[in-house]
Design a protein around this motif. Sequence first.
Motif, PDB file in Angstrom:
ATOM      1  N   GLY A   1      48.791  47.684  36.133  1.00 11.99           N
ATOM      2  CA  GLY A   1      47.794  48.482  36.838  1.00 11.99           C
ATOM      3  C   GLY A   1      48.357  49.596  37.690  1.00 11.99           C
ATOM      4  N   TYR A   2      49.701  49.670  37.798  1.00 10.94           N
ATOM      5  CA  TYR A   2      50.353  50.719  38.584  1.00 10.94           C
ATOM      6  C   TYR A   2      49.873  50.758  40.034  1.00 10.94           C
ATOM      7  CZ  TYR A   2      52.870  52.813  34.678  1.00 10.94           C
ATOM      8  OH  TYR A   2      53.743  53.040  33.641  1.00 10.94           O
ATOM      9  N   ALA A   3      49.528  49.599  40.567  1.00 10.34           N
ATOM     10  CA  ALA A   3      49.125  49.495  41.970  1.00 10.34           C
ATOM     11  C   ALA A   3      49.239  48.038  42.401  1.00 10.34           C
ATOM     12  CB  ALA A   3      47.694  49.991  42.160  1.00 10.34           C
TER      13      ALA A   3
ATOM     14  N   GLN B   1      37.587  41.119  37.210  1.00  7.22           N
ATOM     15  CA  GLN B   1      36.197  41.206  37.673  1.00  7.22           C
ATOM     16  C   GLN B   1      35.896  42.587  38.245  1.00  7.22           C
ATOM     17  OE1 GLN B   1      36.177  37.888  40.409  1.00  7.22           O
ATOM     18  NE2 GLN B   1      35.220  36.497  38.920  1.00  7.22           N
ATOM     19  N   ALA B   2      36.814  43.118  39.021  1.00  2.00           N
ATOM     20  CA  ALA B   2      36.618  44.436  39.630  1.00  2.00           C
ATOM     21  C   ALA B   2      36.588  45.533  38.566  1.00  2.00           C
ATOM     22  CB  ALA B   2      37.729  44.711  40.644  1.00  2.00           C
ATOM     23  N   ILE B   3      37.461  45.420  37.566  1.00  2.00           N
ATOM     24  CA  ILE B   3      37.482  46.403  36.482  1.00  2.00           C
ATOM     25  C   ILE B   3      36.197  46.306  35.668  1.00  2.00           C
ATOM     26  CG2 ILE B   3      38.653  47.101  34.355  1.00  2.00           C
ATOM     27  CD1 ILE B   3      41.277  46.060  35.638  1.00  2.00           C
ATOM     28  N   SER B   4      35.715  45.078  35.470  1.00  2.00           N
ATOM     29  CA  SER B   4      34.480  44.877  34.718  1.00  2.00           C
ATOM     30  C   SER B   4      33.291  45.534  35.418  1.00  2.00           C
ATOM     31  CB  SER B   4      34.224  43.379  34.531  1.00  2.00           C
ATOM     32  OG  SER B   4      33.086  43.160  33.738  1.00  2.00           O
ATOM     33  N   LYS B   5      33.230  45.405  36.732  1.00  2.00           N
ATOM     34  CA  LYS B   5      32.142  46.024  37.505  1.00  2.00           C
ATOM     35  C   LYS B   5      32.175  47.545  37.395  1.00  2.00           C
ATOM     36  CE  LYS B   5      31.627  42.355  40.970  1.00  2.00           C
ATOM     37  NZ  LYS B   5      31.798  41.996  42.398  1.00  2.00           N
TER      38      LYS B   5
ATOM     39  N   VAL C   1      41.631  49.639  40.421  1.00  2.00           N
ATOM     40  CA  VAL C   1      40.324  50.171  40.031  1.00  2.00           C
ATOM     41  C   VAL C   1      40.343  51.697  40.047  1.00  2.00           C
ATOM     42  CG1 VAL C   1      37.906  50.387  40.752  1.00  2.00           C
ATOM     43  CG2 VAL C   1      39.001  48.136  40.700  1.00  2.00           C
ATOM     44  N   GLU C   2      40.994  52.261  41.053  1.00  2.00           N
ATOM     45  CA  GLU C   2      41.119  53.721  41.132  1.00  2.00           C
ATOM     46  C   GLU C   2      41.871  54.259  39.916  1.00  2.00           C
ATOM     47  OE1 GLU C   2      43.100  57.175  44.012  1.00  2.00           O
ATOM     48  OE2 GLU C   2      42.972  55.099  44.708  1.00  2.00           O
ATOM     49  N   ASN C   3      42.926  53.570  39.523  1.00  2.00           N
ATOM     50  CA  ASN C   3      43.710  54.017  38.378  1.00  2.00           C
ATOM     51  C   ASN C   3      42.946  53.878  37.064  1.00  2.00           C
ATOM     52  OD1 ASN C   3      45.921  54.760  39.897  1.00  2.00           O
ATOM     53  ND2 ASN C   3      46.987  52.824  39.643  1.00  2.00           N
TER      54      ASN C   3
END
Length: 280
Positions: free
Chosen positions: A91-93, A138-142, A100-102
């Motif tokens: 995820g580079y973070a 979960q955050a990426i899914s949202k 999520v930003e990436n």
Amino acid sequence: MDIRKQSYLAKQFQEMHRRNKMFILPNAWDVGSAVIYEKLNFPAVGTTSAGFAYSLGYSDGEKIDFEYIVQSISKMTQRISVPVSVDIELGYADTIDGIVENVTKIIKAGAVGINIEDGYSKPTPHLENLDFQIKKIQAISKLRETLNIPFVINARTCVYFINAGKDDEDRLSIAIERGKAYHKSGADCIFIPGAIEECNISKLVENIPSPINLLATPTTNNLKKLDLLGVRRLSLGSAPVRSAYSNLIETTKQIQDENKISKLLDHDFSYDIANKLFER
């Protein structure tokens, strides 16, 4: 990118995973390799983190600038018209917000799929804490609702890749546990590189609700057998870029060691053919 077109490509990519048939996802390392894949009629293109790194002279493992990846994806999706899925490694973070930003940047660059993994190679090989990895997915899914693009989440577990667990039976158990958890968290496909034994592949397919993605290797190269076992996506990974660089090394060695250039010229990919292939 046109959001209607991108949404269409995302749905098209989703559908590829739901068919009762395995598809091969070739992995590009630059725009040129992506163009070749499309012109040779692959229905979608993935990227290889190793390939991006090698093309810049680095080893794999988040060694390159993430903005380079974003820019490369933007150029790639402007140049080709098939779905593009991006390997973002871990995820580079370090934070969920950062990841999520990436992912947002990657989707806004035109991608319709992402691949996120759970394995670390340093300081010693280990898997990400399961609860934290679940929260990432979960955050990426949202984010799909926020962006209104149903992009594909390919959740990779590196349990076999880093030889986690005590033995093969333990690794199978961990892979199934993580695969189920990632599916429940919103992943559309579960990537399990390193799983090569037929009995293990069958158990992974039987026990994980999501489509299973494997990595092409000298062992997992019987396409008909993999399809019959229930594998639905086969990634070529870094094999194509390594093959290309292997050829470059061989031709260069011949020049140095034998003072000959025959290997460099022994192919049918002429200047005119190359120009015609890369024409828009």
